[in-house]
Design an enzyme around this catalytic site. Structure first.
Site, short mmCIF file in Angstrom:
data_model
loop_
_atom_site.label_atom_id
_atom_site.label_comp_id
_atom_site.label_asym_id
_atom_site.label_seq_id
_atom_site.Cartn_x
_atom_site.Cartn_y
_atom_site.Cartn_z
N GLY A 151 -2.95 87.02 0.94
CA GLY A 151 -3.51 87.46 -0.33
C GLY A 151 -3.91 86.26 -1.17
O GLY A 151 -3.41 85.15 -0.97
N CYS A 152 -4.81 86.49 -2.12
CA CYS A 152 -5.30 85.38 -2.93
C CYS A 152 -4.19 84.81 -3.82
O CYS A 152 -4.01 83.59 -3.89
CB CYS A 152 -6.50 85.82 -3.77
SG CYS A 152 -6.25 87.34 -4.71
N TYR A 153 -3.44 85.67 -4.50
CA TYR A 153 -2.34 85.17 -5.34
C TYR A 153 -1.28 84.46 -4.50
O TYR A 153 -0.84 83.36 -4.86
CB TYR A 153 -1.69 86.32 -6.10
CG TYR A 153 -2.45 86.85 -7.29
CD1 TYR A 153 -2.84 86.00 -8.32
CD2 TYR A 153 -2.75 88.20 -7.40
CE1 TYR A 153 -3.51 86.51 -9.44
CE2 TYR A 153 -3.42 88.70 -8.51
CZ TYR A 153 -3.80 87.86 -9.53
OH TYR A 153 -4.44 88.35 -10.63
N ALA A 199 -2.32 80.90 -3.75
CA ALA A 199 -2.20 79.97 -4.88
C ALA A 199 -0.74 79.67 -5.20
O ALA A 199 -0.36 78.52 -5.46
CB ALA A 199 -2.91 80.54 -6.11
#
Lengths: 342, 342, 342, 342
Positions: free
Chosen positions: C145-147, C150
């Protein structure tokens, strides 16, 4: 005076802005608020910025619900206002924020909207020559389109003063709220942020005949309009860049004088000092109009630029201003000429 | 081939974009980078997006530093390029991204810049008729202005085909990077976000004579230009809305045919299918140009709209494209026609 | 090598970004592109920035259409990937950009997604300890996932070095493209421009268990995560602000050393010089990650902040990076570490 | 009542917002307006949104100019207010919108500002326990910082109710107007649009000791604060995400009850219905505060999120609210709780 007001179409952007203004209007008492697919929902969810109305529930848009108010504002999709208005009494002030009653020419209506023309009501742009007289005591008012408001105010002085040739070229940038809350892909934040794009190019935008109507009336002869709207990455605001060839013999001083005269007594229109140009941020959330005009000698064109907030002066503020005139209230009651900036 | 490249003015937006492109150019080796007030600073602080160059230190802009490269790009304030270019040998390809060598007419230069005209170099807009021939093997190139790039590409086909009257009306919206990194109050984020505003209205913008030059060459007669630039709330992009009256007898089919012919073999210019309009987001970070054209029969005007990235095709990408032609490399080397969207 | 690639779900933002990257990948040949409700439409309308693919027509998402490619990317709503993957042969590299195969714990899947757990595939975040080995030669890859991308990159070095207590507090801001092209009122441009708002507060966001999984693996013990995502007025980018209490005896030098060690050889992760902080603009459109870390002595917390482009490193770029590893290509093939700024 | 008001520092964002509010305040008459480098300029150029004041000229900031008013607002750089205030009589209500008189602890002042502590004035955050009593009839008021306003209101109920452990973790996003009109490169529109970035990380932001002061007072014991501010691509607004571990035995119902009690009678603080979260757009241009709170059982943390307009409730609106209390006027005179949205 206590003016009891109903709003049909309270869940959209025009309806929300109208309620924001009515909440600050000292003579108004807010009555029924209606919606279509949103009937039954709380306003606090649909319009979370209107804190004092958070617990109000939207009712369905019916004549029964709207009856018993002094003023009824209609913020409905075009084509729906006539039926609702007919069911309200002649003594009720009905203010249509849609397009249905703006155009005088049925053929124009048919060409741009493709349905039967509902009629023509007094036109709620008080700054146009002769407009205030038609609004005083009126029981039916057609609120102008947002683009025609910005464009007509920017250009009519050049035409009433006989300084401009009857062919206007207009490019306007609007904030996305002008397109309403419709769920369309090109209105998603991801699409509009960081992007400018045109739409309705080539004379097909529905606001075109309304501009033609206003500018032709000012000029006393038919004025052709080439209008290109663009979508800008901002929520609110219209910047209209309008130009026309100058008639022979026109000077920069003539142009300046015509605009100073046209707006000398207008409470909401601010002709900027020479050298300063409008910015939509300066009129954000206000009913003010900023205008500047220049004469480009090389190109022999008069260039007039206006900035408005499309939701305020361009829609809901203009509607309240016209209501004030119709009811005999001071024209600026409940309206601000101070922008929320930066 | 290994092309050694120096960049004078590497701390600004044009310089930064140029370096971004050069880092992806397979034939280029980046050499000296210079700055003025920023000399001595690391590029990682000034251009934090250029990770591979983070530890490079800017040198002062002198002939000694710039010597010994095959190509020198100048991204300097106008008026400074001539002195630097003179000190570089005739065998060095000097590409000026400023205004100094764009105009052919010394009187125009004097009127708009108020200084002595430095001269005229081959003009780096390859898509204009005859432009490529002048660029092949050239040792001096003037990169066009960002607005003239967008406007000239949008309108020249109407003029080369003899379809348009010689009076063009242009409104263009630019992202703020077009104004550079200058510390001016009206360029602060707080001022530009949520706001549209015009500037340089009335024929005074310095890019006007450049548009006149390009369109007049295409038309074979003097073309007048009324140009209004506006600042839009976005970092990058130019949307140029350009129109002119159609010559008698012009049809929509004529217009379409002229544009299809003009761009049939252009790698970077994309004439959109009918009904689809440009958006600056679609060309973000790319060297592509999106163009659409319409004929508004009511107003009898041809309306051509283009979208470019002002920093890429409008400045640094156009510069690299011209460099490629001058060096005999494939024209699209190191350049993308794919936008970074949404 | 010529790698033939199909993309299922090519009309959305993740699919569009993937195609943008694949168009620049020297070893890839783009094959079938599929859509669901958009099947039959031209890509030029749906993804106008992908000029070279403008005339491609989306096909329906079926095993027949996807068959015959070396690599198939799935950008589908969660829950749909397993069925498609089963119909593709074991020799096809299937890269799932959705959530279906990220979690190791079936109970977590059930709790956050409420459906049956499809399984667990090698996890495509190469920078995590041991991750690359699992990706080399893999035929099935789950893109993070993108979160979690990061957040995991920002915090894992503190946990692998044993410097942080096992309770992480994370606030992250995302651009709107992270929410996809779904037509929801809160994603309209009018709503998001000028506004910050949280969502999925209180441990309910579906990316939370993925962060717990990654950080717990790094720490060697269960790490609790308090995660608050917020929606920011920008199209792209994630800024993740992550912190945890420091273990007794931790010094600022320890923290710095742990991060320098963790990223010393990483091509895409750039630990910024001390004093410089990440900005999402610096990694716009790139596969780069900017990270900075500080030790707040007063609060005794380690604060690590990362910036990524949610569509690139956070989705499509991460997918291509993992594909490269799986296929034995240089890891950065077709990927840029240079942001498109300003 | 006619309250004559002077504003020192009328050219900045705080001063401009104050004037916007004062123009709508029924008891206020605007007197002298002063500036520093802008003295002698017309307000119409500096604050073009304040149309009614367009022709006013800024005077220099001296005691002579400021004398003779009932209320003097100081919007000056920190360190300058004490000298000005001393020269004004004790019977003048002086309201400092800067930092000089906010902190009670001189050592904190010295550590964060590096100069001599000027003193401590009654603190203008009326919603804090006991704050109103200190403001009634006060002649000196220190307006809180924008971040401490958002954070203290979001967290104090958890501390007064004894529900939270004394270690708070806060991430806040601010619009760029919070940084003022200073001409700094990172505040340029080109830099901030499309970008999120942190600053002042690691306990060094000057608003940190003010948060510690407020939360410690609420808790009755020292509260540690880990504060990370971030800059968001919007002009106005603060979204503060605040959390702390829950004390043993705390339930979601306890948390909800504490917040409902704390804000039951507050005119400007709106605790949202459960499930609805704040958005800065909803309080744009208003003095309202939107707050929501949740208890994350997995992480055992209380998460409170507030949205304010940094210029209104966070600065000028808070100042007017405190002025109203000091003068015995209804607290909401001239203040709106309705946001300008969308």
């Amino acid at each position: 005076m206590v003016v009891r007001v109903a709003v049909a179409g309270a869940s959209g952007y025009a309806g929300g802005e109208l309620l924001r203004l009515l909440l600050g209007h000292p003579e108004v008492e807010i009555g029924a608020l209606t919606g279509h697919s949103n009937a039954g929902q709380k306003l606090g969810v649909l319009q979370p910025h209107l804190l004092p109305l958070a617990d109000l529930v939207l009712e369905p848009t019916t004549a029964e619900v709207l009856a018993g108010h002094d003023v009824v504002f209609l913020a409905l999709p075009h084509g729906q206002s006539a039926a609702v208005a007919q069911q309200l009494g002649d003594d009720v002030l009905v203010i249509d924020m849609g397009a249905d009653f703006r155009l005088q020419n049925a053929a124009d209506w048919d060409r741009f909207y493709g349905s039967e023309h509902a009629g023509t009501w007094p036109y709620g742009l008080p700054e146009l020559p002769g407009a205030r007289a038609a609004l005083e005591g009126a029981k039916r008012i057609a609120v102008p389109g947002c683009y025609p408001t910005a464009v007509s105010l920017a250009l009519f002085p050049a035409y009433t003063a006989g300084l401009a040739e009857p062919e206007a070229v207009i490019t306007a940038a609007t904030g996305t709220s002008g397109a309403g809350k419709a769920l369309k892909p090109h209105l998603l934040g991801s699409e509009v942020m960081g992007s400018m794009s045109p739409y309705g190019v080539g004379g097909v935008h529905r606001h075109t005949p309304e501009m033609v109507q206003n500018l032709s009336a000012a000029a006393g002869e038919p004025v052709g309009v080439s209008f290109t709207p663009t979508l800008a990455p901002m929520s609110r605001g219209i910047l209209a860049t309008c130009s026309a060839k100058a008639r022979p013999g026109t000077t920069a001083a003539d142009v300046r004088a015509a605009y100073e005269k046209a707006f000398a007594d207008e409470p909401f229109v601010h002709l900027l000092p020479e050298g300063q140009w409008p910015a939509t941020a300066s009129v954000y959330g206000s009913n003010a109009v900023q205008i500047q005009v220049a004469y480009d000698e090389s190109a022999n064109r008069i260039i007039a630029i206006s900035a408005i907030d499309n939701l305020t002066k361009g829609t809901a503020g203009g509607a309240v201003q016209s209501m004030n005139i119709a009811l005999g209230l001071p024209e600026d009651t409940g309206l601000s000429m101070i922008g929320v900036a930066p």
